[in-house]
Design an enzyme around this catalytic site. Structure first.
Site, mmCIF file in Angstrom:
data_model
loop_
_atom_site.group_PDB
_atom_site.id
_atom_site.type_symbol
_atom_site.label_atom_id
_atom_site.label_comp_id
_atom_site.label_asym_id
_atom_site.label_seq_id
_atom_site.Cartn_x
_atom_site.Cartn_y
_atom_site.Cartn_z
ATOM 1 C CG HIS A 146 -6.235 0.507 4.409
ATOM 2 N ND1 HIS A 146 -5.067 -0.155 4.723
ATOM 3 C CD2 HIS A 146 -7.066 0.283 5.468
ATOM 4 C CE1 HIS A 146 -5.186 -0.746 5.906
ATOM 5 N NE2 HIS A 146 -6.398 -0.487 6.369
ATOM 6 C CB ILE A 147 -11.504 4.420 2.858
ATOM 7 C CG1 ILE A 147 -12.393 3.555 1.952
ATOM 8 C CG2 ILE A 147 -10.505 5.229 2.037
ATOM 9 C CD1 ILE A 147 -13.324 4.348 1.047
ATOM 10 C CB ALA B 192 -11.252 3.010 10.321
ATOM 11 C CD GLU C 148 -2.952 -1.132 2.301
ATOM 12 O OE1 GLU C 148 -2.933 -0.191 3.121
ATOM 13 O OE2 GLU C 148 -3.780 -2.056 2.368
#
Length: 303
Positions: free
Chosen positions: A278-279, A281, A260
């Site tokens: 990678h969203i 949260a 990432e």
């Protein structure tokens, strides 16, 4: 000057304000390399999200300085060498309660995106295409959702799936849970064989390695949908591409990746993959809850 807390990947405004009200100086600058090596010795606590990695060499730099506490503002601790840090006398904590609803909602959103071709129709329509006949989807109601892992996020996902009329089966290394009795515990092989949708909710453990690879894909139903909002390395990206290309997997949704930001062009250009960076949260509410939980940890350990 008060004790310094370094929020190296940022921190919610509510948490920053409360920590400052407790007398701490909160540094929200981002440091890398030699700057971070020096800074980590000055602070009482370092708070990180996904971007910063605290490995053995950085931990060694912190020994003998002011640092007492490392906090991962989130669930996964795989970007901290926890055992090594603890062996050097540091306290390592995370915020396991705060982000579950947000990640679960994203998992469900990706399921809808796959089932109804939302992810790809957004792309093709922007290209001027009208593929109405190509996008006959399926409904989630009546389908079986398999969960690998049955922790907080998985259970939140299960609740939402049940509300949509789905059947939920799960497997977990700790065995059968007394929570959510409407969900059926099964072996890994049973979950792989019987799921219409498969959602992963487990950490990546180096000693275990990849959990879903070529052998696991072979055990799945033809046309299964895969959702990974956990950690990228738990699914082998090459094996996933092969399964998508063969039709074994109808489509996949990824919020996490082996590297990432991902540089795997085969992944980010694949027409059968729904992607988010990678969203899981990344909601206002989740970040506020993470902030509150972070403050609680600081109070417990440093005050």
């Amino acid at each position: 000057m008060g004790k310094i807390i370094l929020a190296n990947d940022g921190i919610a405004a509510n948490a920053k304000a409360e920590l400052e009200s407790l007398g701490f100086v909160v540094d929200t600058n981002h440091y890398d390399g030699a700057e971070l090596d020096a800074k980590i010795r000055e602070v009482e606590c370092i708070i990180i999200r996904s971007a910063t990695k605290i490995r053995e060499d950085l931990i060694d730099k912190a020994v003998g300085g002011n640092l007492k506490l490392m906090i991962r503002a989130g669930v996964g601790l795989d970007n901290i060498d926890v055992k090594y840090a603890e062996s050097k006398g540091f306290v390592v904590r995370n915020t396991p309660f705060a982000s579950s609803p947000a990640v679960a909602e994203l998992a469900i959103a990706h399921m809808f995106s796959l089932a109804r071709y939302i992810y790809i129709s957004n792309v093709t329509m922007r290209n001027g295409e009208w593929n109405k006949k190509a996008y006959a989807g399926i409904e989630l109601g009546g389908k079986t959702l398999g969960l690998i892992g049955f922790g907080r996020i998985a259970r939140e996902t299960a609740k939402k799936a049940i509300a949509l009329g789905m059947k939920v089966i799960y497997t977990d290394i700790v065995g059968k849970s007394n929570l959510l009795p409407e969900c059926k515990f099964a072996s890994m092989n049973e979950v792989l064989a019987n799921s219409d949708f498969l959602s992963l909710h487990i950490p990546f453990i180096k000693e275990v390695g990849t959990v879903i690879g070529e052998k696991e894909f072979a055990k799945m139903k033809d046309g299964i949908f895969i959702i990974d909002t956990a950690r990228g390395k738990v699914v082998c990206e090459k094996a996933l591409i092969d399964a998508l290309d063969s039709g074994k997997v109808a489509a996949a949704a990824l919020d996490v990746f082996e590297e990432e930001p991902t540089k795997n062009e085969a992944i980010y250009t694949h027409p059968k993959i729904s992607l988010t960076p990678h969203i899981g949260a990344a909601t206002v509410e989740a970040q506020d809850r993470i902030g509150i939980e972070t403050v609680s940890v600081v109070k417990e350990v440093l005050l």
